[in-house]
Design a protein around this motif. Structure first.
Motif, short mmCIF file in Angstrom:
data_model
loop_
_atom_site.label_atom_id
_atom_site.label_comp_id
_atom_site.label_asym_id
_atom_site.label_seq_id
_atom_site.Cartn_x
_atom_site.Cartn_y
_atom_site.Cartn_z
N GLU A 198 0.84 4.22 -2.75
CA GLU A 198 0.39 5.55 -2.33
C GLU A 198 1.47 6.61 -2.48
O GLU A 198 1.18 7.77 -2.78
N LYS A 215 -3.88 8.25 6.17
CA LYS A 215 -4.98 8.17 5.21
C LYS A 215 -5.74 6.84 5.29
O LYS A 215 -6.89 6.74 4.87
N ILE A 216 -5.10 5.81 5.81
CA ILE A 216 -5.70 4.47 5.85
C ILE A 216 -6.97 4.48 6.71
O ILE A 216 -6.98 4.99 7.83
N ASP A 217 -8.05 3.92 6.17
CA ASP A 217 -9.27 3.74 6.95
C ASP A 217 -9.80 2.32 6.76
O ASP A 217 -9.16 1.49 6.11
N ASN A 268 -7.87 -6.09 2.52
CA ASN A 268 -8.21 -4.96 3.39
C ASN A 268 -7.07 -4.73 4.38
O ASN A 268 -6.70 -5.64 5.13
N TYR A 314 0.84 -1.21 0.00
CA TYR A 314 0.00 0.00 0.00
C TYR A 314 0.87 1.26 0.00
O TYR A 314 0.61 2.21 -0.75
N THR A 333 -9.79 0.87 3.16
CA THR A 333 -8.58 0.88 2.34
C THR A 333 -8.16 -0.53 1.96
O THR A 333 -8.01 -1.41 2.82
#
Length: 308
Positions: free
Chosen positions: A64, A257-259, A272, A60, A262
């Protein structure tokens, strides 16, 4: 006429100078884009489990930020030695290791992992069975107690601090102390108390939460917590102070930013991040957030402040 020529020459020189500056900046940015940054992840339960949890996060971060990241899973006791050898750019460690490495090498704390009811904070506890006649720390004299690994902030360090603060030296006043080996040591502590092998255990509250949530134990029915530490930052991402600020901020922004929604494609599978890494997000931290941990480490004569 001569003045005009001099002026034009100066303009040319300045134009050439600024062109060189722009070229250097462009090459520098390009260099960062092409560079592979090293991330050292402290092994939690086992090397395989750490890889399973965080390789997706690594992927990730690459997507990103546009940077490349090399993954390292490192044992807690070996972390400083490997840090020096590999010169990690980023590290993911518990707060004890952060304090130790920051003292020697200077780190920039970025974010702390969020998990459980206290978010990016958690605490160490001392537990006994619900039916135990042990009601307080003073009752632990001449009892058997099980601890986590020596560098575990919430399975050893905070409990040692609470014991010493209350006049109990575990190496003199307890009947026996034990530290389990190999993987899933914190679960072994909790089960060791539950099955009656030990009178008390140094249990991270987060592990009690997780085992209760998974149905492995019933916290309120099976155990009594006789002591709790202050709430302290949980696992922490920090950066090597030698990195360009642009790189640090990009990584920090990506982590924040990860929720819960994501995802990342990994081995042709949509993964996930929350579920894979077993986290509930990240929260920004600063170095002062670790001052209480420093106070604890000084009191128990622990690295990096040990005097003897």
């Amino acid at each position: 006429m001569e003045l005009q020529m001099i002026f034009r020459q100066r303009i040319k020189n300045l134009t050439f100078f600024f062109s060189i500056i722009i070229l250097i900046m462009t090459l520098s940015c390009s260099s960062d884009k092409n560079k592979t940054f090293k991330i050292g992840y402290m092994i939690c339960n086992s090397s395989r489990e750490t890889e399973d949890r965080f390789l997706a996060l690594n992927a990730y971060l690459e997507k990103e930020t546009g940077y490349k990241f090399k993954f390292y899973a490192v044992n807690t006791v070996d972390f400083e030695e490997v840090f020096k050898k590999e010169n990690f750019d980023f590290i993911h460690t518990n707060p004890v290791l952060y304090v130790i490495l920051n003292e020697s090498y200077g780190l920039i704390p970025l974010v702390a992992e969020k998990n459980g009811i206290y978010g990016s904070r958690t605490m160490g506890t001392i537990i006994v069975r619900k039916d135990s006649n042990i009601k307080s720390i003073s009752d632990l004299k001449n009892k058997k107690m099980i601890f986590g690994p020596t560098f575990a902030p919430f399975g050893y360090v905070t409990q040692l601090y609470m014991l010493l603060k209350n006049g109990i030296d575990p190496y003199k006043d307890l009947k026996a102390i034990y530290q389990p080996r190999h993987s899933f040591q914190h679960e072994k502590i909790i089960y060791g108390v539950w099955f009656g092998s030990f009178d008390a255990g140094a249990a991270p509250f987060l592990d009690l939460e997780e085992m209760d949530k998974e149905g492995k134990i019933k916290l309120e029915e099976d155990f009594r917590i006789i002591a709790k530490s202050d709430l302290l930052p949980y696992c922490t991402f920090s950066a090597n102070k030698q990195l360009p600020d642009e790189v640090i901020q990009k990584v920090k922004k990506a982590l924040l930013k990860i929720d819960k929604n994501t995802t990342i494609e990994l081995s042709n599978e949509k993964v996930n991040i929350f579920k894979k890494a077993k986290i509930e997000g990240y929260e920004e931290v600063n170095d002062k957030d670790y001052d209480k941990m420093r106070e604890i480490l000084k009191y128990i004569n622990f690295p990096p402040y040990q005097k003897f």
